[in-house]
Design an enzyme around this catalytic site. Structure first.
Site, PDB file in Angstrom:
ATOM      1  N   CYS A  97      13.606 -53.585 -44.594  1.00 41.79           N
ATOM      2  CA  CYS A  97      13.034 -52.995 -42.865  1.00 41.79           C
ATOM      3  C   CYS A  97      13.944 -51.798 -42.757  1.00 41.79           C
ATOM      4  O   CYS A  97      13.489 -51.300 -41.618  1.00 41.79           O
ATOM      5  CB  CYS A  97      13.500 -54.304 -42.034  1.00 41.79           C
ATOM      6  SG  CYS A  97      12.403 -55.554 -42.366  1.00 41.79           S
ATOM      7  N   ASN A 114       6.203 -57.759 -36.929  1.00 41.25           N
ATOM      8  CA  ASN A 114       7.312 -57.381 -37.450  1.00 41.25           C
ATOM      9  C   ASN A 114       6.767 -56.384 -38.662  1.00 41.25           C
ATOM     10  O   ASN A 114       6.433 -57.385 -39.657  1.00 41.25           O
ATOM     11  CB  ASN A 114       8.576 -58.088 -37.881  1.00 41.25           C
ATOM     12  CG  ASN A 114       9.691 -57.465 -38.938  1.00 41.25           C
ATOM     13  OD1 ASN A 114       9.587 -56.618 -39.392  1.00 41.25           O
ATOM     14  ND2 ASN A 114      10.835 -58.332 -38.806  1.00 41.25           N
ATOM     15  N   HIS A 158      14.153 -51.145 -34.989  1.00 41.98           N
ATOM     16  CA  HIS A 158      13.229 -51.929 -35.955  1.00 41.98           C
ATOM     17  C   HIS A 158      12.771 -53.105 -35.041  1.00 41.98           C
ATOM     18  O   HIS A 158      13.453 -53.885 -34.699  1.00 41.98           O
ATOM     19  CB  HIS A 158      13.832 -52.317 -37.261  1.00 41.98           C
ATOM     20  CG  HIS A 158      13.284 -53.410 -37.909  1.00 41.98           C
ATOM     21  ND1 HIS A 158      12.083 -53.284 -38.126  1.00 41.98           N
ATOM     22  CD2 HIS A 158      13.745 -54.540 -38.402  1.00 41.98           C
ATOM     23  CE1 HIS A 158      11.550 -54.330 -38.951  1.00 41.98           C
ATOM     24  NE2 HIS A 158      12.664 -55.242 -38.947  1.00 41.98           N
TER      25      HIS A 158
HETATM   26  O1  UT7 Z   1      12.852 -57.696 -40.328  1.00 43.13           O
HETATM   27  C1  UT7 Z   1      13.963 -57.799 -41.172  1.00 43.13           C
HETATM   28  C2  UT7 Z   1      14.962 -58.426 -40.476  1.00 43.13           C
HETATM   29  N1  UT7 Z   1      14.504 -59.710 -40.061  1.00 43.13           N
HETATM   30  C3  UT7 Z   1      14.702 -60.401 -38.777  1.00 43.13           C
HETATM   31  O2  UT7 Z   1      15.834 -59.613 -38.216  1.00 43.13           O
HETATM   32  C4  UT7 Z   1      14.447 -61.643 -38.458  1.00 43.13           C
HETATM   33  C5  UT7 Z   1      15.752 -62.333 -37.677  1.00 43.13           C
HETATM   34  N2  UT7 Z   1      15.454 -63.708 -37.620  1.00 43.13           N
HETATM   35  C6  UT7 Z   1      14.576 -64.078 -36.376  1.00 43.13           C
HETATM   36  O3  UT7 Z   1      14.029 -63.497 -35.845  1.00 43.13           O
HETATM   37  C7  UT7 Z   1      14.715 -65.611 -36.001  1.00 43.13           C
HETATM   38  O4  UT7 Z   1      15.797 -66.086 -36.619  1.00 43.13           O
HETATM   39  C8  UT7 Z   1      13.489 -66.610 -36.282  1.00 43.13           C
HETATM   40  C9  UT7 Z   1      12.371 -65.871 -35.391  1.00 43.13           C
HETATM   41  C10 UT7 Z   1      13.119 -66.214 -37.895  1.00 43.13           C
HETATM   42  C11 UT7 Z   1      13.456 -67.846 -36.067  1.00 43.13           C
HETATM   43  O5  UT7 Z   1      13.985 -68.114 -34.858  1.00 43.13           O
HETATM   44  P1  UT7 Z   1      15.236 -69.019 -34.444  1.00 43.13           P
HETATM   45  O6  UT7 Z   1      15.358 -69.049 -32.917  1.00 43.13           O
HETATM   46  O7  UT7 Z   1      16.561 -68.364 -35.186  1.00 43.13           O
HETATM   47  O8  UT7 Z   1      14.952 -70.598 -34.916  1.00 43.13           O
HETATM   48  P2  UT7 Z   1      15.420 -71.354 -36.191  1.00 43.13           P
HETATM   49  O9  UT7 Z   1      15.303 -70.658 -37.524  1.00 43.13           O
HETATM   50  O10 UT7 Z   1      16.908 -71.598 -35.840  1.00 43.13           O
HETATM   51  O11 UT7 Z   1      14.383 -72.434 -35.950  1.00 43.13           O
HETATM   52  C12 UT7 Z   1      14.414 -73.511 -34.989  1.00 43.13           C
HETATM   53  C13 UT7 Z   1      13.612 -74.381 -35.280  1.00 43.13           C
HETATM   54  C14 UT7 Z   1      13.536 -74.951 -36.670  1.00 43.13           C
HETATM   55  O12 UT7 Z   1      13.368 -76.418 -36.438  1.00 43.13           O
HETATM   56  P3  UT7 Z   1      14.280 -77.611 -36.414  1.00 43.13           P
HETATM   57  O13 UT7 Z   1      14.904 -77.403 -37.680  1.00 43.13           O
HETATM   58  O14 UT7 Z   1      14.931 -77.302 -35.155  1.00 43.13           O
HETATM   59  O15 UT7 Z   1      13.608 -78.649 -36.246  1.00 43.13           O
HETATM   60  C15 UT7 Z   1      12.527 -74.219 -37.269  1.00 43.13           C
HETATM   61  O16 UT7 Z   1      11.974 -75.014 -38.243  1.00 43.13           O
HETATM   62  O17 UT7 Z   1      12.240 -73.897 -34.840  1.00 43.13           O
HETATM   63  C16 UT7 Z   1      11.529 -74.145 -36.351  1.00 43.13           C
HETATM   64  N3  UT7 Z   1      10.379 -73.173 -36.459  1.00 43.13           N
HETATM   65  C17 UT7 Z   1       9.246 -73.005 -36.014  1.00 43.13           C
HETATM   66  N4  UT7 Z   1       8.539 -73.765 -35.301  1.00 43.13           N
HETATM   67  C18 UT7 Z   1       7.255 -73.372 -34.569  1.00 43.13           C
HETATM   68  C19 UT7 Z   1      10.697 -71.885 -37.412  1.00 43.13           C
HETATM   69  N5  UT7 Z   1       9.527 -71.215 -37.268  1.00 43.13           N
HETATM   70  C20 UT7 Z   1       8.507 -71.719 -36.383  1.00 43.13           C
HETATM   71  C21 UT7 Z   1       7.443 -71.662 -35.908  1.00 43.13           C
HETATM   72  N6  UT7 Z   1       6.650 -72.398 -35.006  1.00 43.13           N
HETATM   73  N7  UT7 Z   1       6.771 -70.472 -36.405  1.00 43.13           N
END
Ligand code: UT7
Length: 333
Positions: free
Chosen positions: A112, A284, A254
């Site tokens: 990225c 993204n 980004h």
């Molecule tokens: O581009 C290169 C760099 N990339 C980035 O900068 C991305 C950085 N990270 C993020 O943007 C975020 O961490 C995400 C969008 C990937 C995830 O958001 P989050 O608020 O950090 O969620 P999390 O990973 O803590 O997940 C929370 C919950 C999990 O469930 P449990 O374990 O609490 O039951 C995930 O399994 O949300 C769940 N989850 C989803 N639920 C519904 C993860 N993806 C989804 C989804 N729909 N699409």
């Protein structure tokens, strides 16, 4: 001070197929509400069979060259995580298709952060006098790298391309690309990775394990590193340029996640109305996201002549980088 690169054209390209959050929710355990509130994304564009990174790169690069009124350039740099082939690079094919046989052409791989690295490379070549003109393209068919069952990546990433045309000029001109800060920390390589399919796995003599050729990301630690590094690299490049934060007209970060963009803008003290965002419509798009955001903002007439623009990115590697430039007056397309 010697010459630098000056922006003379900008272009973008998106594949026509739009996938909304509602459509994703029909086949994955996710919801429009989750994706919107956690990422700010409502839809993304994805390639269909027959279209790939090189096609999007050629379209965006050609648009930038057309706006610049250029028939030829010395250098074509394509930043991508999703090259058309493992070998050769995508850029020579893109250059040929743009009618630029003979130009120097190579890919930059910094996930990225790739566009900032590619822009730095082209600007350095122009400043050194080894190129008079260049097209720098960020292009991705990121959807081709994703595990279709992985809701945590399918919901975020999208496909597209963006490009800037550059010529040699002076730092005092509108459109001058000014300063850079780039860095990396390879100890974080497992946070964003495609573990199989490369030399490491092949040299091991083992076939890739199931799923190892798909993209994987540990979202939470990436989120924290992205906020910290995008803020720090921005402050470093602002220091080099001698710009106060209040003097930045547009922050073009980004488009990783709307929450990351807001957090970085908040840390820097940049109002949200000066932080450019198109993530809602395109998701993204990795290396394509900064030039695509520039292209969209230019098309909307938001970027004005002489505006001070700050770019910042964080990506796999880990890599990060920031750049300062002023915006030129560009002819309408
Ligand atoms: O581009 C290169 C760099 N990339 C980035 O900068 C991305 C950085 N990270 C993020 O943007 C975020 O961490 C995400 C969008 C990937 C995830 O958001 P989050 O608020 O950090 O969620 P999390 O990973 O803590 O997940 C929370 C919950 C999990 O469930 P449990 O374990 O609490 O039951 C995930 O399994 O949300 C769940 N989850 C989803 N639920 C519904 C993860 N993806 C989804 C989804 N729909 N699409």
């Amino acid at each position: 001070m010697g010459p630098t690169a000056v922006v003379t054209g900008v272009g973008g390209a998106l594949p026509p197929r739009v996938v909304t959050n509602h459509e994703l929710a029909q086949r994955l355990d996710t919801s429009d509400e989750w994706i919107r509130t956690r990422t700010g994304i409502r839809q993304r564009h994805v390639v269909e069979a027959g279209t790939s990174t090189g096609d999007l790169a050629t379209e965006a690069g050609s648009r930038a060259m057309k706006q610049a009124g250029l028939d030829s350039v010395d250098l074509v740099v394509v930043a991508t995580t999703t090259p058309d082939r493992l070998c050769p690079a995508t850029a020579p094919t893109v250059a040929s298709r743009m009618g630029l046989v003979g130009a120097s052409a190579f890919d930059v791989s910094a996930v990225c952060s790739g566009f900032v690295y590619a822009l730095q490379t082209a600007t350095t070549a122009i400043a050194a006098g080894t190129a008079e003109s260049a097209v720098v393209i960020g292009a991705e068919s990121f959807s081709t790298l994703l595990d279709p069952e992985d809701r945590s990546t399918v919901a975020i990433f999208g496909d597209g391309a963006g490009a800037l045309a550059l010529r040699a000029g002076d730092r005092s001109e509108d459109g001058a690309v000014l300063d850079f800060d780039t860095g990396s920390d390879g100890s974080l390589r497992d946070l964003i990775t495609v573990p199989g399919g490369g030399a490491e796995q092949r040299a091991s003599g083992r076939p890739p394990a199931i799923g190892d050729t798909y993209f994987r990301m540990e979202g939470q630690p990436v989120f924290k590193h992205a906020v910290r590094q995008m803020s720090e690299t921005s402050l470093k490049v602002l220091g080099t340029s001698g710009w106060a934060v209040e003097e930045v007209d547009w922050f073009v970060g980004h488009q990783a996640n709307m929450r990351i963009l807001r957090a970085v803008a908040g840390r820097l003290g940049i109002d949200s109305d000066r932080a450019v965002s198109n993530i809602e419509r395109v998701g993204n798009t990795a290396a394509a996201s900064i030039p695509l955001a520039l292209s969209d903002s230019a098309a909307e007439g938001r970027l004005g002549r002489g505006d001070r623009v700050l770019l910042a990115a964080f990506g796999g590697g880990a890599t990060w980088g920031a750049a300062t430039l002023t915006w030129p007056e560009l002819p309408p397309l």
